[in-house]
Design an enzyme around this catalytic site. Sequence first.
Site, PDB file in Angstrom:
ATOM      1  N   CYS A  26     -51.707   2.378   6.426  1.00  8.49           N
ATOM      2  CA  CYS A  26     -51.276   3.126   5.236  1.00  8.49           C
ATOM      3  C   CYS A  26     -52.362   3.161   4.162  1.00  8.49           C
ATOM      4  CB  CYS A  26     -49.996   2.455   4.725  1.00  8.49           C
ATOM      5  SG  CYS A  26     -49.562   2.805   3.030  1.00  8.49           S
ATOM      6  N   CYS A  29     -51.327   1.978   0.659  1.00  6.73           N
ATOM      7  CA  CYS A  29     -51.167   0.512   0.668  1.00  6.73           C
ATOM      8  C   CYS A  29     -52.516  -0.156   0.400  1.00  6.73           C
ATOM      9  CB  CYS A  29     -50.634   0.024   2.014  1.00  6.73           C
ATOM     10  SG  CYS A  29     -49.013   0.687   2.434  1.00  6.73           S
TER      11      CYS A  29
END
Length: 101
Positions: A26, A29
């Site tokens: 991600c 993230c």
Amino acid sequence: MAKKSFQELINSPGMPVLVDFYADWCGPCKAMSPVVQQVAGQFSGKLKVIKVNIDSNQAAASQFRVQGVPTFILFHKGKQVWRQSGAMPAQQLTQAIQQFV
């Protein structure tokens, strides 16, 4: 030392616990990682920060209905008191935490 269960970790007495649900694949993230570290440093000794990889901890992710990453959940005395999904500025994260420390 025995590994604590997720429930034991979020029931930490005395200090709020910020859980960062993330995934290695991600992008947002990864972008939030230094923000989370900065906020953890800012509240050092007043806040516990736990990073939870949703791919290796699917039970915790489904228990809290984490649909997208990153998702941040703040627990205070074992109760969920704040939650937000997606990347955000450090200031926004700080403001959410400040009311509980």
